[in-house]
Structures are given as structure tokens and as C-alpha cells.
Design an enzyme around this catalytic site. Structure first.
Site, PDB file in Angstrom:
ATOM      1  CG  PHE A 183      11.051 -11.684   1.379  1.00  0.00           C
ATOM      2  CD1 PHE A 183      12.301 -11.643   0.764  1.00  0.00           C
ATOM      3  CD2 PHE A 183      10.200 -10.602   1.215  1.00  0.00           C
ATOM      4  CE1 PHE A 183      12.682 -10.554   0.000  1.00  0.00           C
ATOM      5  CE2 PHE A 183      10.569  -9.505   0.456  1.00  0.00           C
ATOM      6  CZ  PHE A 183      11.813  -9.481  -0.153  1.00  0.00           C
ATOM      7  CG  ASP A 184      11.916 -19.264   4.204  1.00  0.00           C
ATOM      8  OD1 ASP A 184      11.033 -19.430   5.067  1.00  0.00           O
ATOM      9  OD2 ASP A 184      13.014 -19.860   4.219  1.00  0.00           O
ATOM     10  N   GLY A 185      11.482 -16.890   5.866  1.00  0.00           N
ATOM     11  CA  GLY A 185      12.087 -16.225   7.016  1.00  0.00           C
ATOM     12  C   GLY A 185      13.547 -16.587   7.233  1.00  0.00           C
ATOM     13  CG  ASP A 298      16.542 -21.586   3.477  1.00  0.00           C
ATOM     14  OD1 ASP A 298      17.241 -22.253   4.262  1.00  0.00           O
ATOM     15  OD2 ASP A 298      15.332 -21.358   3.686  1.00  0.00           O
TER      16      ASP A 298
END
Length: 317
Positions: A183-185, A298
Site C-alpha cells: 500500500f501507498d500511504g 494514487d
């Protein structure tokens, strides 16, 4: 480009009935046909020659298995986790449950079902919906994650409060287990509050904001609900024996912005196996080392970087 392991591509003539799962307890993942199978040629036919010609083509090839798509390896790894869970506790209800949501007509959907059976995928729920917005059915199925190759579908799902991401079409390998999810943050696991500060006041303003808010947990991002349920399943195993590994790979600076991220995860009770604070550096090299089954971000530049190193990626718009 990576290639799928031969054992995952071989037909499964002894295809067994799929264990029925309780959607109120399971982690339900919905995938579209273009996410799990490579239907790019068929999709082009649909766009150029229309639905009727597409349907005729699918019916004529209903016994010809479709090649795997971007999310195929992810689904395979998810099913391996189910196997490990049931080995530990045959009565366990908190499992992964896969649903195929398709805009195919039932007539052209036969090829989709046959393809799933060919590869031995443990999928019994297929929804063939002619309505343009098939995402209206996600909530009724208790879907926690929706993967699609159509941006409109993903945006509609996010607006309905369902964790969703746009699968980027590419050929990928099926890495060895365990299931690896990255996951990106900001704007993925966390809210985009700091991104907004960065856009308005620059990097120094964002750093000052993070220092000021260090003790305040960040808001939830669009994939938090999915990540939390994934973490819940992971807790069924010891860290050494877990068939799931969860990663955070963020553009944040560890020195200036890392503490708040770690404290937020601690507040949520979400255990992360490994965290990488890249300080704006490209993510591709570390993703190539991790070899995740899926990477959520994103930022399109990060998605492109992941694709360049053969990592299956999904964009959260």
C-alpha cells in the site's frame, strides 16, 4: 515480463465444488473479467464491432480458456491463504471470497466461467450485469475490495464507499507465496489531508503540519477498510508462519513524516510487516525486490514505475 508458473496455468480436470463462504464474515473481493483475465483483444472487438459481434465471438470460443490478467496471480495467492487458514481451523468462516462482476451478457459469460474452471479458481459467484453501472450491486454482496480495468467503475465504487482500484493491464508472474500486498500511504491507506497541505503550502508547509499533528492519527483513506480486514486475517497466524505480508511503501520522508504514519497504524491496530519511507525516490526498485501480488498507489508515476519492473499495480484515483 514475468511468466506464470506452469502449475498455475495447467487445466484442472478434477475441479471440485467451491466451499461456500458467509459474506457477512468473509473478506469479499469483486473482480471484473478484464481484471482477472486478459480480454484486451475481445474488448477491442467490442469497441470496434459492437456487442453482438463480441457475444458471437465469446460463444464461438467458449471452450477456449482466456489468458490470465493482472489480478490473476493475486487471486491465486488469496486462495492459497484460504487453504492455509482451513488447514489450521476447518470451521473458520473469516476467509477470502471471490466474486466476478461482469458486464458480459449471460450468453457470453460461459467462456468466463469455463476459464475459471480451467485454472481451478475457487470462484462460484458470477454476476453478469447488463446495466452500465454494475457497481450498484457491490454493497449487497458485502464487497470489501473491487478491482476493475474500467476507471468509471472504480470511481463509482469509491463513491459508494467501497475500496476500489483500477487494475493496469500487463503480463505478470505468479510470485511464490506468501500473499504480498503493498500500500501507498497518503490518499490510499490514509486520507489526503497532508497532500492537500503540500499542494497549498509546499513541502516545508507539509513538514510543519506533520510535526504539529504528530500525535493526531490521520484520517482513513479509500483502502483502509480492505487493509484492516486483511490485517485481521493476518493475525490468525504468527509472524513467522503467516501466509500474508503487508507492506507500506510511501513517498513520505521517514525523518520528517514517518512518525505520524507509524503512530496512525499503531492506533488503528494494523500490523505492517515492512515499511519504506522513500522521501520522494522512485518506488520501482524496492517493488521489484518485494515482488508483490498487487501494489496500490494514487500516483500514476508510481504506477508506471511499478509496471516498468513487472509489478502488478492498481491505481486509486
Amino acid at each position: 515480463l514475468f511468466t506464470l508458473a506452469p502449475s498455475l496455468l495447467s487445466p484442472n480436470p478434477s475441479f471440485l465444488p467451491v466451499l461456500q463462504k458467509d459474506p457477512s464474515e468473509a473478506l469479499v473481493i469483486a473482480v471484473t473479467t478484464r481484471a482477472i483475465f486478459n480480454l484486451e483483444e475481445e474488448h477491442k472487438l467490442y469497441l470496434e464491432r459492437g456487442k453482438e459481434e463480441y457475444t458471437r465471438h465469446q460463444q464461438a470460443n467458449q471452450d477456449k480458456p482466456l489468458p490470465p490478467g493482472t489480478a490473476f496471480a493475486f487471486i491465486q495467492a488469496v486462495q492459497h491463504v484460504n487453504k492455509k487458514i482451513l488447514e489450521s481451523n476447518p470451521a473458520e468462516k473469516d476467509l477470502f471470497d471471490i466474486l466476478v462482476l461482469s458486464n458480459n451478457s449471460p450468453e457470453s459469460g460461459v467462456r468466463i466461467i469455463n476459464s475459471a474452471k480451467h485454472y481451478g479458481l475457487e470462484i462460484s459467484k458470477f454476476c453478469f450485469v447488463s446495466d452500465e453501472d454494475s457497481t450498484q450491486y457491490l454493497k449487497s454482496h458485502g464487497v470489501k475490495l473491487f478491482l476493475s480495468a474500467d476507471r468509471t467503475d472504480v470511481c463509482n465504487a469509491l463513491q459508494r464507499g467501497v475500496s476500489a482500484a483500477l487494475v493496469c493491464q500487463q503480463e505478470v508472474q505468479a510470485p511464490l507465496t506468501p500473499l504480498r500486498v503493498v500500500f501507498d500511504g497518503d490518499a490510499v491507506l490514509f486520507s489526503d489531508e497532508t497532500d492537500q497541505v503540500f499542494r497549498e503550502h509546499g513541502l516545508e508547509g507539509a513538514v510543519q503540519y506533520e510535526r504539529k499533528m504528530e500525535a493526531v492519527p490521520m484520517g482513513e483513506g479509500p483502502l483502509k477498510a480492505f487493509a484492516m480486514h486483511l490485517g485481521k486475517i493476518r493475525k490468525k497466524f504468527s509472524q513467522e508462519k503467516s501466509p500474508i505480508r503487508i507492506y507500506l511503501v510511501t513517498a513520505r520522508s521517514g525523518r520528517d513524516m514517518g512518525i505520524r504514519a507509524i503512530k496512525t497504524l499503531r492506533e488503528w491496530g494494523l500490523a505492517i510487516d515492512e515499511a519504506f519511507f522513500m522521501d520522494g525516490a522512485p518506488k520501482g526498485p524496492i517493488l521489484a525486490q518485494i515482488q508483490p501480488h498487487i501494489f496500490f498507489d494514487d500516483g500514476l508515476h508510481n504506477i508506471h514505475g511499478a509496471r516498468d519492473v513487472g509489478v502488478p499495480s492498481a491505481w486509486v484515483p
